[in-house]
Scaffold this motif. Structure first.
Motif, PDB file in Angstrom:
ATOM      1  N   GLU A  47       0.882  -1.134  -0.166  1.00 27.96           N
ATOM      2  CA  GLU A  47      -0.145   0.172   0.104  1.00 27.96           C
ATOM      3  C   GLU A  47       1.084   1.322   0.121  1.00 27.96           C
ATOM      4  N   ALA A  48       1.932   1.216   0.589  1.00 30.83           N
ATOM      5  CA  ALA A  48       3.078   2.285   0.647  1.00 30.83           C
ATOM      6  C   ALA A  48       3.765   2.495  -0.740  1.00 30.83           C
ATOM      7  N   GLY A  49       3.647   1.524  -1.393  1.00 30.79           N
ATOM      8  CA  GLY A  49       4.230   1.494  -2.854  1.00 30.79           C
ATOM      9  C   GLY A  49       5.822   1.030  -2.517  1.00 30.79           C
ATOM     10  N   LYS A 111       1.915 -10.388 -11.992  1.00 35.07           N
ATOM     11  CA  LYS A 111       1.482 -11.703 -11.290  1.00 35.07           C
ATOM     12  C   LYS A 111       2.259 -11.984  -9.981  1.00 35.07           C
ATOM     13  N   MET A 112       3.606 -11.551 -10.153  1.00 40.05           N
ATOM     14  CA  MET A 112       4.412 -11.722  -9.000  1.00 40.05           C
ATOM     15  C   MET A 112       4.034 -11.079  -7.890  1.00 40.05           C
ATOM     16  N   ASP A 118      -4.284  -6.867  -2.674  1.00 36.72           N
ATOM     17  CA  ASP A 118      -4.094  -8.364  -2.597  1.00 36.72           C
ATOM     18  C   ASP A 118      -2.769  -8.741  -3.065  1.00 36.72           C
ATOM     19  N   PRO A 119      -1.785  -8.525  -2.398  1.00 37.37           N
ATOM     20  CA  PRO A 119      -0.327  -8.751  -2.837  1.00 37.37           C
ATOM     21  C   PRO A 119      -0.097 -10.048  -2.873  1.00 37.37           C
ATOM     22  N   ARG A 120       0.901 -10.403  -3.681  1.00 31.47           N
ATOM     23  CA  ARG A 120       1.254 -11.858  -4.113  1.00 31.47           C
ATOM     24  C   ARG A 120       2.638 -11.857  -3.962  1.00 31.47           C
ATOM     25  N   VAL A 121       3.463 -12.960  -3.755  1.00 27.64           N
ATOM     26  CA  VAL A 121       4.892 -12.869  -3.784  1.00 27.64           C
ATOM     27  C   VAL A 121       5.428 -14.181  -4.866  1.00 27.64           C
TER      28      VAL A 121
END
Ligand SMILES: Cc1cc2nc3c(=O)[nH]c(=O)nc-3n(C[C@H](O)[C@H](O)[C@H](O)COP(=O)(O)OP(=O)(O)OC[C@H]3O[C@@H](n4cnc5c(N)ncnc54)[C@H](O)[C@@H]3O)c2cc1C
Length: 396
Positions: A47-49, A111-112, A118-121
């Protein structure tokens, strides 16, 4: 020559430091204890970038090369395990960016990372039980079956292995060609045939997720080989004829370019320990005076500070060599990782010493920093491997 940071760099450092101080430090011990992946912190970073593809693009365009080292030092000052949860995706991203086609980069980089909501790793899967430093010895195979690749094998020690959406997997296409017969493949967790195995319980960086990754008849489309099928066939053809592709020197440079960012992580932990030891030595009394007045404690602090300064200077110089496209004549990227990694172990151990018995218990954070430090002489090339690379550069 000017060693001072410019306005933009000072702002960047301040921004990252505030995030580390407010969002990471307060929960570091908790995640170290629970060994859970710190999704809420990754989400806040997104969210903070701070957790985004854009940060890496910004770093790529910085002519000084200092964007990533400055960010890493501050975030890892907060906590190395949480820092790796935030920056671990940088490793598969850099593999994708250096070997992938522009189309692959456009499709897979988003996609990474997912979205801030909705962050993904992602994970980079090279190491196998029998192949760590010796990456020529990989046994994971990718076999072509019509319009698909079928992958089978077991990867170990994979950062983000149990939490990733996207995996960059290095596998052998032609075992007879050794290292030159290997290629990288991009796999989504929903492709099927890929799953996390055992989760490792670790000495340090415990908020970072480390697992086996098991590939069992994992079928992916042909165009998932990084760089594309034509490039791979061309490379294999050249290798079979014994011609040079220039890839090994390119791979060596890639390591030199990425190692300063890892070195900066170790500098961050070292600085945390140094700052804590200085403050503690002023507050703690023994024999009627603050321990900071004892010569032997001053010697510790002076040595710690000098070593941290050396490690940072070497790290920044190596990052500048990378950004300015200059050659790494003495493997300065490897030097920075070696120096910063070993400094981190030494400085955190001295911080424990400055705190005495209180340095050995969980009530104070130096115990954790000491445990976290050790990985920096092991992953991303052990200290022995860094020395080997440096020595080769010197005598070649
Ligand atoms: C927490 C953690 C996270 C990791 N994350 C990842 C990841 O995300 N992806 C991934 O692919 N891997 C990852 N790794 C694996 C890591 O990169 C390897 O552990 C490392 O490369 C060393 O390999 P090894 O453990 O098999 O040790 P080995 O290669 O077996 O080495 C054992 C010892 O022998 C020494 N040695 C080996 N060869 C030589 C030589 N030629 N000359 C001198 N000394 C030598 C080594 O330096 C070491 O001291 C991770 C590991 C850990 C612990």
């Amino acid at each position: 020559m000017d060693f001072s940071l410019n306005e933009e760099q000072i702002e960047l450092k301040k921004w990252a430091h505030e995030f580390a101080e407010k969002e990471i430090r307060p929960v570091a011990a908790e995640y170290d204890e629970s060994e859970e992946f710190p999704w809420p912190v990754v989400k806040k970073a997104a969210e903070a970038g701070l957790y985004s593809v854009d940060i890496y693009m910004q770093a790529q365009q910085d002519p000084t090369g200092l964007t990533l080292p400055l960010l890493m030092e501050e975030i890892f000052w907060g906590c190395a395990g949480i820092g790796l949860a935030i920056f671990g995706t940088g490793l598969p991203l850099s593999a994708l960016a250096s070997v992938g086609t522009p189309e692959q980069l456009m499709e897979w980089a988003p996609k990474m990372f997912g979205t801030p909501q909705d962050p993904r790793v992602a994970a980079f899967c090279v190491t196998e039980p029998q192949a760590g430093s010796d990456v020529r010895n990989l046994r994971t195979k990718a076999i072509r079956d019509g319009n698909e690749w079928v992958l089978n094998g077991t990867k170990v020690f994979i950062t983000n292995g149990g939490v990733a959406d996207v995996f960059v997997v290095v596998a052998t296409v032609d075992p007879e060609l050794g290292h030159r017969g290997q290629a990288s493949f991009i796999i989504h967790k929903d492709d099927g045939g890929i799953a996390a195995g055992k989760k490792e319980k670790k000495l340090g960086i415990r908020a970072s997720n480390t697992t086996e990754v098991i590939l069992e008849d994992c079928r992916i489309p042909l165009d998932r080989v990084l760089g594309g099928i034509d490039r791979l066939e061309n490379k294999l053809e050249k290798a079979r004829k014994g011609e040079s592709t220039g890839r090994s020197s390119a791979a060596l440079r890639t390591f030199e370019v990425t190692r300063p960012a890892v070195a900066a992580q170790a500098v961050g932990i070292s600085r945390a320990a140094l700052e804590y030891a200085i403050q503690y030595s002023k507050d703690r009394e023994a024999f009627g005076v603050p321990i900071a007045q004892h010569q032997s404690i001053q010697n510790h602090l002076a040595d710690m500070a000098t070593e941290v300064e050396c490690a940072r200077l070497l790290t920044h110089k190596a990052a500048w060599l990378a950004a300015s496209g200059r050659p790494f004549e003495k493997a300065e990227g490897s030097m920075s990782k070696l120096k910063a990694g070993e400094t981190c172990v030494k400085v955190t151990e001295q911080a424990v010493q400055v705190l005495g018995g209180w340095g050995y218990v969980k009530e104070f954070p130096v115990e954790k920093w000491y445990r976290d430090s050790k990985i920096y002489t092991l992953f991303e090339g052990t200290s022995e491997i860094q020395r080997m690379v440096i020595a080769r550069a010197l005598i070649s």
